[in-house]
Write a protein that holds these residues in place. Structure first.
Motif, PDB file in Angstrom:
ATOM      1  N   GLY A  84       0.800  -1.212   0.000  1.00 37.67           N
ATOM      2  CA  GLY A  84       0.000   0.000   0.000  1.00 37.67           C
ATOM      3  C   GLY A  84       0.830   1.257   0.000  1.00 37.67           C
ATOM      4  O   GLY A  84       2.043   1.252  -0.183  1.00 37.67           O
ATOM      5  N   LYS A  85       0.128   2.363   0.243  1.00 37.31           N
ATOM      6  CA  LYS A  85       0.814   3.656   0.251  1.00 37.31           C
ATOM      7  C   LYS A  85       1.492   3.884   1.600  1.00 37.31           C
ATOM      8  O   LYS A  85       1.214   3.188   2.578  1.00 37.31           O
ATOM      9  CB  LYS A  85      -0.168   4.786  -0.060  1.00 37.31           C
ATOM     10  N   ASP A  86       2.370   4.845   1.650  1.00 38.13           N
ATOM     11  CA  ASP A  86       3.115   5.230   2.858  1.00 38.13           C
ATOM     12  C   ASP A  86       3.888   4.057   3.450  1.00 38.13           C
ATOM     13  O   ASP A  86       3.938   3.888   4.674  1.00 38.13           O
ATOM     14  CB  ASP A  86       2.162   5.819   3.913  1.00 38.13           C
ATOM     15  N   THR A 138      -0.532  -2.164  -4.987  1.00 37.20           N
ATOM     16  CA  THR A 138      -1.585  -1.223  -5.363  1.00 37.20           C
ATOM     17  C   THR A 138      -0.965  -0.092  -6.177  1.00 37.20           C
ATOM     18  O   THR A 138       0.263   0.001  -6.293  1.00 37.20           O
ATOM     19  CB  THR A 138      -2.265  -0.646  -4.105  1.00 37.20           C
ATOM     20  N   ASP A 139      -1.802   0.784  -6.699  1.00 34.03           N
ATOM     21  CA  ASP A 139      -1.289   1.955  -7.409  1.00 34.03           C
ATOM     22  C   ASP A 139      -0.576   2.907  -6.465  1.00 34.03           C
ATOM     23  O   ASP A 139       0.249   3.714  -6.882  1.00 34.03           O
ATOM     24  CB  ASP A 139      -2.417   2.703  -8.123  1.00 34.03           C
ATOM     25  N   ASP A 140      -0.886   2.806  -5.175  1.00 34.08           N
ATOM     26  CA  ASP A 140      -0.271   3.678  -4.178  1.00 34.08           C
ATOM     27  C   ASP A 140       1.127   3.209  -3.789  1.00 34.08           C
ATOM     28  O   ASP A 140       1.872   3.943  -3.152  1.00 34.08           O
ATOM     29  CB  ASP A 140      -1.140   3.725  -2.914  1.00 34.08           C
ATOM     30  N   ASN A 175      -9.322  -0.176   0.583  1.00 34.17           N
ATOM     31  CA  ASN A 175      -9.800   1.204   0.651  1.00 34.17           C
ATOM     32  C   ASN A 175     -10.436   1.512   1.996  1.00 34.17           C
ATOM     33  O   ASN A 175     -10.264   2.604   2.534  1.00 34.17           O
ATOM     34  CB  ASN A 175     -10.769   1.497  -0.491  1.00 34.17           C
ATOM     35  N   ASN A 180      -9.512   5.353   1.938  1.00 35.01           N
ATOM     36  CA  ASN A 180      -9.583   6.044   0.644  1.00 35.01           C
ATOM     37  C   ASN A 180     -11.009   6.429   0.276  1.00 35.01           C
ATOM     38  O   ASN A 180     -11.223   7.162  -0.662  1.00 35.01           O
ATOM     39  CB  ASN A 180      -9.006   5.158  -0.466  1.00 35.01           C
ATOM     40  N   ALA A 185      -7.805   1.709  -5.729  1.00 32.83           N
ATOM     41  CA  ALA A 185      -6.406   1.437  -5.420  1.00 32.83           C
ATOM     42  C   ALA A 185      -5.697   0.899  -6.657  1.00 32.83           C
ATOM     43  O   ALA A 185      -4.571   1.215  -6.917  1.00 32.83           O
ATOM     44  CB  ALA A 185      -6.305   0.422  -4.284  1.00 32.83           C
TER      45      ALA A 185
END
Length: 190
Positions: A84-86, A138-140, A175, A180, A185
């Motif tokens: 995921g992101k971050d 994911t895209d993040d 999400n 989100n 995602a």
């Protein structure tokens, strides 16, 4: 190379002026030297080779093996990692009917995080020879995290792993987990 031109100027009012010498530098040899230096450095420089990551892809089936092998993986023999992101990583061992926000666990990229999760899942697998890690960025996610996960596959000696897209039900849970609020995602697949 360099020329010195002498110019004589006439006298004004009976006074004689001293002769001024102006110089003109011929730049042709300097240009030749520049091209020789450029050529020398081009031939002697080692060009950096592009860094390529070797991904082991399955071989194409032969003509007699038209029927593809079964691709269904038992949940007890697999673990799914969502990047995921971050720099967050989520994991689960659920199917589309049993995955909830509580089942989608979060871990970290350090030794006590994802490595321990993979080793525990491998130890609890019904058939350790068929244990498979499914990686779903994911895209993040960032490229560094993907490379870190591939490094973890080598460290944990997980030889069977795959990279694929998130399913629509995984995207929905991801999400909800990261907040989100319906933002996609990844392009979800069924």
């Amino acid at each position: 190379m360099a020329e010195v031109q002498v110019q004589e100027k006439g006298a004004k009012g009976g006074k004689v002026r001293s002769k001024k010498q102006s110089t003109r530098v011929d730049m042709t040899p300097m240009v030749d030297l520049g091209f020789l230096l450029i050529t020398f450095f081009m031939f002697t420089t080692t060009f950096s080779k592009p860094n390529v990551m070797d991904l082991g892809l399955p071989a194409k089936p032969k003509e007699k093996d038209k029927k593809p092998p079964p691709t269904e993986i038992k949940l007890s023999n697999s673990i799914t990692l969502l990047l995921g992101k971050d720099n967050k990583i989520f994991w689960h061992q659920q199917d589309n009917t049993s995955l909830t926000e509580q089942n989608l666990m979060e871990t970290s990229f350090d030794r006590e995080g994802v490595r321990k999760v993979i080793e525990q899942a491998k130890a609890n697998a019904a058939d350790k020879t068929k244990f498979t890690v499914i990686i779903k960025p994911t895209d993040d996610a960032v490229y560094k995290n993907f490379v870190d996960i591939l490094d973890e596959m080598a460290i944990t000696k997980s030889e069977q792993y795959g990279v694929t897209d998130l399913k629509s039900w995984e995207t929905a849970m991801y999400n909800k987990k990261v907040g989100n609020n319906g933002a996609a995602a990844t392009p979800a697949t069924k």
